[in-house]
Motif scaffolding. Structure first.
Motif, mmCIF file in Angstrom:
data_model
loop_
_atom_site.group_PDB
_atom_site.id
_atom_site.type_symbol
_atom_site.label_atom_id
_atom_site.label_comp_id
_atom_site.label_asym_id
_atom_site.label_seq_id
_atom_site.Cartn_x
_atom_site.Cartn_y
_atom_site.Cartn_z
ATOM 1 N N VAL A 53 0.861 -1.180 0.000
ATOM 2 C CA VAL A 53 0.000 0.000 0.000
ATOM 3 C C VAL A 53 0.894 1.225 0.000
ATOM 4 C CG1 VAL A 53 -1.785 1.297 1.207
ATOM 5 C CG2 VAL A 53 -1.836 -1.203 1.251
ATOM 6 N N LEU A 54 0.693 2.101 -0.976
ATOM 7 C CA LEU A 54 1.475 3.327 -1.081
ATOM 8 C C LEU A 54 0.648 4.514 -0.610
ATOM 9 C CD1 LEU A 54 3.105 2.881 -4.608
ATOM 10 C CD2 LEU A 54 4.187 2.580 -2.370
ATOM 11 N N SER A 55 1.254 5.343 0.190
ATOM 12 C CA SER A 55 0.643 6.587 0.647
ATOM 13 C C SER A 55 1.454 7.744 0.079
ATOM 14 C CB SER A 55 0.655 6.646 2.172
ATOM 15 O OG SER A 55 1.998 6.634 2.639
ATOM 16 N N VAL A 56 0.958 8.951 0.257
ATOM 17 C CA VAL A 56 1.696 10.124 -0.187
ATOM 18 C C VAL A 56 3.052 10.181 0.514
ATOM 19 C CG1 VAL A 56 1.703 12.654 -0.223
ATOM 20 C CG2 VAL A 56 -0.384 11.404 -0.787
ATOM 21 N N SER A 57 3.094 9.847 1.795
ATOM 22 C CA SER A 57 4.372 9.895 2.512
ATOM 23 C C SER A 57 5.348 8.836 1.989
ATOM 24 C CB SER A 57 4.168 9.742 4.029
ATOM 25 O OG SER A 57 3.653 8.478 4.338
ATOM 26 N N LYS A 58 4.860 7.687 1.570
ATOM 27 C CA LYS A 58 5.758 6.683 0.989
ATOM 28 C C LYS A 58 6.293 7.147 -0.360
ATOM 29 C CE LYS A 58 4.058 2.566 3.295
ATOM 30 N NZ LYS A 58 3.398 1.254 3.132
#
Length: 143
Positions: A53-58
């Motif tokens: 799962v990718l987030s903006v922070s990742k």
């Protein structure tokens, strides 16, 4: 290709058939601020994949890792997160760059993939990051 949806965030591959990719599959079905993705390792010896799962922070963290790599430093991405981590070592165990994918929390497997990325690979990955971010981040919302 104009109009195509950017999906390949990371494509590290060489002429020997070794590759590590991170591909965005779309918005996460249960997390409005996340993207469903997967890490794929493919070599003549071993192949595997793991969801991510990718987030903006990742995504920002990948940009920071590219900055360190461009400065000639090894870089880790997602190393303090639950889930898989990726390290890019510019001088690996076999006197060539290597990508290390570690899945400590699920399978407890670590894979070292020696590979020699092509010239300009950091600039290419900055472009990929920009395209993925520009396309996908505006679709993410806090619901």
């Amino acid at each position: 290709m104009a109009g195509s949806v950017p999906r390949d965030l990371i494509v590290l591959a060489d002429d020997e058939g070794n590759s590590v990719t991170v591909t965005v599959q779309g918005r996460h079905p249960r997390w409005a601020v996340g993207l469903e993705a997967e890490i794929v390792v493919d070599t003549p010896f071993v192949a595997g994949r793991i969801p991510l799962v990718l987030s903006v922070s990742k995504l920002k963290g990948w940009g920071d890792a590219l900055h360190r790599l461009d400065a000639g430093e090894d870089a880790a991405w997602m190393e303090w997160d639950r889930g898989p981590s990726i390290w890019v070592r510019l001088s690996g165990e076999h006197d060539c760059p290597e990508v290390v994918v570690e899945d400590e929390s699920r399978s407890m497997v670590t894979v070292h993939v020696p590979l020699l990325p092509p010239d300009g690979w950091i600039a290419d990955h900055r472009r990929r990051l920009h395209e993925v971010t520009a396309h996908w981040v505006p679709m993410l919302s806090v619901e």
